[in-house]
Structure formats: structure tokens, C-alpha cells
Design a protein around this motif. Structure first.
Motif, PDB file in Angstrom:
ATOM      1  N   LEU A   1       0.886  -1.162   0.000  1.00 11.54           N
ATOM      2  CA  LEU A   1       0.000   0.000   0.000  1.00 11.54           C
ATOM      3  C   LEU A   1       0.922   1.210   0.000  1.00 11.54           C
ATOM      4  N   ASP A   2       0.628   2.187  -0.829  1.00 12.37           N
ATOM      5  CA  ASP A   2       1.444   3.391  -0.868  1.00 12.37           C
ATOM      6  C   ASP A   2       1.447   4.085   0.488  1.00 12.37           C
ATOM      7  N   ARG A   3       2.435   4.890   0.700  1.00 11.39           N
ATOM      8  CA  ARG A   3       2.577   5.654   1.941  1.00 11.39           C
ATOM      9  C   ARG A   3       1.312   6.465   2.246  1.00 11.39           C
ATOM     10  N   ASP A   4       0.692   7.013   1.203  1.00 10.04           N
ATOM     11  CA  ASP A   4      -0.486   7.858   1.413  1.00 10.04           C
ATOM     12  C   ASP A   4      -1.804   7.077   1.322  1.00 10.04           C
ATOM     13  N   SER A   5      -1.722   5.744   1.322  1.00 13.75           N
ATOM     14  CA  SER A   5      -2.912   4.902   1.370  1.00 13.75           C
ATOM     15  C   SER A   5      -2.986   4.234   2.737  1.00 13.75           C
ATOM     16  N   GLU A   6      -4.173   3.798   3.081  1.00 17.82           N
ATOM     17  CA  GLU A   6      -4.411   3.193   4.396  1.00 17.82           C
ATOM     18  C   GLU A   6      -5.056   1.834   4.206  1.00 17.82           C
ATOM     19  N   GLY A   7      -5.125   1.084   5.298  1.00 17.04           N
ATOM     20  CA  GLY A   7      -5.944  -0.098   5.287  1.00 17.04           C
ATOM     21  C   GLY A   7      -5.221  -1.411   5.440  1.00 17.04           C
ATOM     22  N   LEU A   8      -5.887  -2.458   4.964  1.00 22.27           N
ATOM     23  CA  LEU A   8      -5.501  -3.832   5.229  1.00 22.27           C
ATOM     24  C   LEU A   8      -4.228  -4.238   4.495  1.00 22.27           C
ATOM     25  N   LEU A   9      -3.306  -4.775   5.278  1.00 23.23           N
ATOM     26  CA  LEU A   9      -2.062  -5.325   4.754  1.00 23.23           C
ATOM     27  C   LEU A   9      -1.913  -6.708   5.371  1.00 23.23           C
ATOM     28  N   LEU A  10      -1.623  -7.696   4.537  1.00 19.61           N
ATOM     29  CA  LEU A  10      -1.370  -9.060   5.000  1.00 19.61           C
ATOM     30  C   LEU A  10       0.128  -9.279   4.980  1.00 19.61           C
ATOM     31  N   LEU A  11       0.657  -9.828   6.069  1.00 23.58           N
ATOM     32  CA  LEU A  11       2.085 -10.145   6.144  1.00 23.58           C
ATOM     33  C   LEU A  11       2.244 -11.622   6.451  1.00 23.58           C
ATOM     34  N   THR A  12       3.282 -12.232   5.882  1.00 22.51           N
ATOM     35  CA  THR A  12       3.523 -13.653   6.121  1.00 22.51           C
ATOM     36  C   THR A  12       5.000 -13.978   5.947  1.00 22.51           C
ATOM     37  N   ASN A  13       5.382 -15.128   6.461  1.00 27.38           N
ATOM     38  CA  ASN A  13       6.722 -15.655   6.215  1.00 27.38           C
ATOM     39  C   ASN A  13       6.656 -16.821   5.219  1.00 27.38           C
ATOM     40  N   ASN A  14       5.469 -17.108   4.682  1.00 28.24           N
ATOM     41  CA  ASN A  14       5.271 -18.186   3.727  1.00 28.24           C
ATOM     42  C   ASN A  14       5.428 -17.621   2.313  1.00 28.24           C
ATOM     43  N   GLY A  15       6.596 -17.852   1.710  1.00 23.33           N
ATOM     44  CA  GLY A  15       6.899 -17.295   0.396  1.00 23.33           C
ATOM     45  C   GLY A  15       5.978 -17.783  -0.706  1.00 23.33           C
ATOM     46  N   ARG A  16       5.543 -19.037  -0.632  1.00 19.09           N
ATOM     47  CA  ARG A  16       4.656 -19.586  -1.660  1.00 19.09           C
ATOM     48  C   ARG A  16       3.303 -18.863  -1.639  1.00 19.09           C
ATOM     49  N   VAL A  17       2.752 -18.681  -0.458  1.00 22.26           N
ATOM     50  CA  VAL A  17       1.477 -17.979  -0.336  1.00 22.26           C
ATOM     51  C   VAL A  17       1.649 -16.511  -0.744  1.00 22.26           C
ATOM     52  N   GLN A  18       2.736 -15.912  -0.330  1.00 18.65           N
ATOM     53  CA  GLN A  18       2.999 -14.518  -0.685  1.00 18.65           C
ATOM     54  C   GLN A  18       3.032 -14.347  -2.206  1.00 18.65           C
ATOM     55  N   GLN A  19       3.717 -15.224  -2.901  1.00 19.71           N
ATOM     56  CA  GLN A  19       3.818 -15.159  -4.357  1.00 19.71           C
ATOM     57  C   GLN A  19       2.450 -15.357  -5.012  1.00 19.71           C
ATOM     58  N   ARG A  20       1.696 -16.349  -4.553  1.00 20.67           N
ATOM     59  CA  ARG A  20       0.396 -16.643  -5.163  1.00 20.67           C
ATOM     60  C   ARG A  20      -0.579 -15.482  -4.977  1.00 20.67           C
ATOM     61  N   LEU A  21      -0.592 -14.879  -3.787  1.00 25.45           N
ATOM     62  CA  LEU A  21      -1.529 -13.782  -3.536  1.00 25.45           C
ATOM     63  C   LEU A  21      -1.102 -12.481  -4.223  1.00 25.45           C
ATOM     64  N   SER A  22       0.187 -12.321  -4.475  1.00 25.14           N
ATOM     65  CA  SER A  22       0.694 -11.087  -5.100  1.00 25.14           C
ATOM     66  C   SER A  22       0.631 -11.130  -6.622  1.00 25.14           C
ATOM     67  N   ASN A  23       0.694 -12.307  -7.199  1.00 25.12           N
ATOM     68  CA  ASN A  23       0.771 -12.429  -8.647  1.00 25.12           C
ATOM     69  C   ASN A  23      -0.593 -12.174  -9.284  1.00 25.12           C
ATOM     70  N   PRO A  24      -0.682 -11.164 -10.184  1.00 25.54           N
ATOM     71  CA  PRO A  24      -1.975 -10.827 -10.790  1.00 25.54           C
ATOM     72  C   PRO A  24      -2.611 -11.959 -11.595  1.00 25.54           C
ATOM     73  N   ARG A  25      -1.823 -12.912 -12.046  1.00 21.86           N
ATOM     74  CA  ARG A  25      -2.408 -13.975 -12.868  1.00 21.86           C
ATOM     75  C   ARG A  25      -3.393 -14.839 -12.085  1.00 21.86           C
ATOM     76  N   PHE A  26      -3.296 -14.812 -10.734  1.00 24.48           N
ATOM     77  CA  PHE A  26      -4.223 -15.591  -9.916  1.00 24.48           C
ATOM     78  C   PHE A  26      -5.511 -14.826  -9.610  1.00 24.48           C
ATOM     79  N   GLY A  27      -5.532 -13.526  -9.894  1.00 27.15           N
ATOM     80  CA  GLY A  27      -6.746 -12.726  -9.787  1.00 27.15           C
ATOM     81  C   GLY A  27      -7.377 -12.637  -8.418  1.00 27.15           C
ATOM     82  N   HIS A  28      -6.558 -12.535  -7.362  1.00 30.71           N
ATOM     83  CA  HIS A  28      -7.120 -12.416  -6.011  1.00 30.71           C
ATOM     84  C   HIS A  28      -7.702 -11.019  -5.819  1.00 30.71           C
ATOM     85  N   PRO A  29      -8.958 -10.930  -5.393  1.00 34.18           N
ATOM     86  CA  PRO A  29      -9.611  -9.620  -5.275  1.00 34.18           C
ATOM     87  C   PRO A  29      -9.107  -8.811  -4.072  1.00 34.18           C
TER      88      PRO A  29
END
Length: 191
Positions: free
Chosen positions: A44-72
Motif C-alpha cells: 500500500l502506498d505511503r499515502d494509502s491506508e488499510g488492510l495489509l497481509l504479512l507472512t513468512n510463507n513465500g509460496r502464499v505470498q507469491q500466489r496472492l501477489s501475482n496478478p495472474r491468480f486474480g485475487h480480489p
């Protein structure tokens, strides 16, 4: 190390990273979260607010970040003036920003201002210019995409709050607070 999943309500003027930028007065995630080796899923940009998900699971991080999976990801967006039906339809169909057409988005005009904590500092107020709130759900996350989309249709963003990532929401969190995901939420995230 066991998997860790953290939901954080990022306040305005906080960087979505743990390291400081030299000369920047902004706070970072380390000012709020003392858990080692978790990283934000997206930004989220510095001037944006709200929900941020953090994890130490790289596989989940990649899947949720990659636009090809289309997570809303759902945002409440305060814009300058009140968008007309044509602007809303253009946002829904996708707009061209920086030579790229955005994916179609779910966009609706909210009937009233959502119940959010006040922003510090507050957004600028102009007595003669009304504002409106939109709910926008995107399935991609280009740099400053929501701001660029609303500007492209003539309604600049004044305040931007991410309220959901998939089924995860801000409920029960105030700006600067975080919590661990429940077991049921972890199952949703791991898919």
C-alpha cells in the motif's frame, strides 16, 4: 519456523516495508510489528491506508501477489466530485493508464460515507466541491493503480483505504493494530 500470517491496519504515512528510507519522515512496519521475518503481501502506498497481509510463507505470498491468480482486493475510495454513470462504467470496463489497460473492476458508488476512523492529517476540504465514496474491487495491483484509474476518468482520489483482501477484512482493527489470522482464515489464504 511455523507459518505466520498477520493482518495489519496500515495507517496513513506509513511505508509498507520494515526498512527506513533515508531522509523520509515516514514510519515503517517495524514501528508497529515486532515479529521477525514476515513480509507484506503486496503493498500500500505511503499515502494509502488499510488492510495489509504479512507472512513468512513465500509460496502464499507469491500466489496472492501475482496478478495472474486474480485475487480480489477491495478499496473504499474518496474522490473529488461525484462520478457520473459514464465514469463508473469506464472504471468497470478498465481504463488505459500509462499505456496499459486495466482489468475490468467491480465499482459502485457508495450511498454514504463509510464508517472509518478519521485520517491524520485530514484530507483537504473544499466547501464548494463535493466528494463521493466508491467501492472498487480489483484483481490486479499495479503501482498506484486506483489513483491513476480515478484520475483517468476525471475524479482524483483524495483518500484510499483497502478494506479487504479476498475474504479477509478490517473488522475489529484500528489504524496501527494487527492480529494473527485465525485457523479458518489461514485455510482461506492457503486455498
Amino acid at each position: 519456523m511455523p507459518d505466520r500470517f498477520i493482518l495489519f491496519y496500515k495507517p496513513y504515512n506509513v511505508l509498507s516495508q520494515f526498512t527506513e528510507e533515508s531522509g523520509s519522515p515516514a514510519r515503517t512496519l517495524k514501528d508497529y510489528i515486532s515479529i521477525a521475518e514476515v513480509y507484506p503481501v503486496g503493498r500500500l502506498d505511503r499515502d494509502s491506508e488499510g488492510l495489509l497481509l504479512l507472512t513468512n510463507n513465500g509460496r502464499v505470498q507469491q500466489r496472492l501477489s501475482n496478478p495472474r491468480f486474480g485475487h480480489p482486493r477491495t478499496y473504499w475510495v474518496q474522490v473529488d466530485r461525484i462520478p457520473d454513470a459514464e465514469a463508473l462504467q469506464t472504471l468497470r470496463q478498465g481504463v488505459v493508464i500509462q499505456g496499459y489497460r486495466t482489468r475490468p473492476a467491480q465499482v459502485k458508488l457508495l450511498a454514504s460515507e463509510p464508517a472509518l476512523p478519521p485520517r491524520d492529517p485530514p484530507i483537504r476540504f473544499r466547501k464548494n466541491v463535493p466528494t463521493a465514496w466508491l467501492e472498487m474491487t480489483l484483481t490486479e495491483g499495479k503501482n498506484r493503480q486506483v489513483r491513476r484509474m480515478t484520475a483517468a476518468v476525471g475524479f482524483p482520489t483524495l483518500r484510499l483505504v483497502r478494506v479487504a483482501i479476498g475474504e479477509l477484512g478490517l473488522a475489529g482493527l484500528e489504524p496501527g493494530q494487527w492480529r494473527e489470522l485465525t485457523e479458518a482464515e489461514v485455510r482461506l489464504v492457503k486455498g
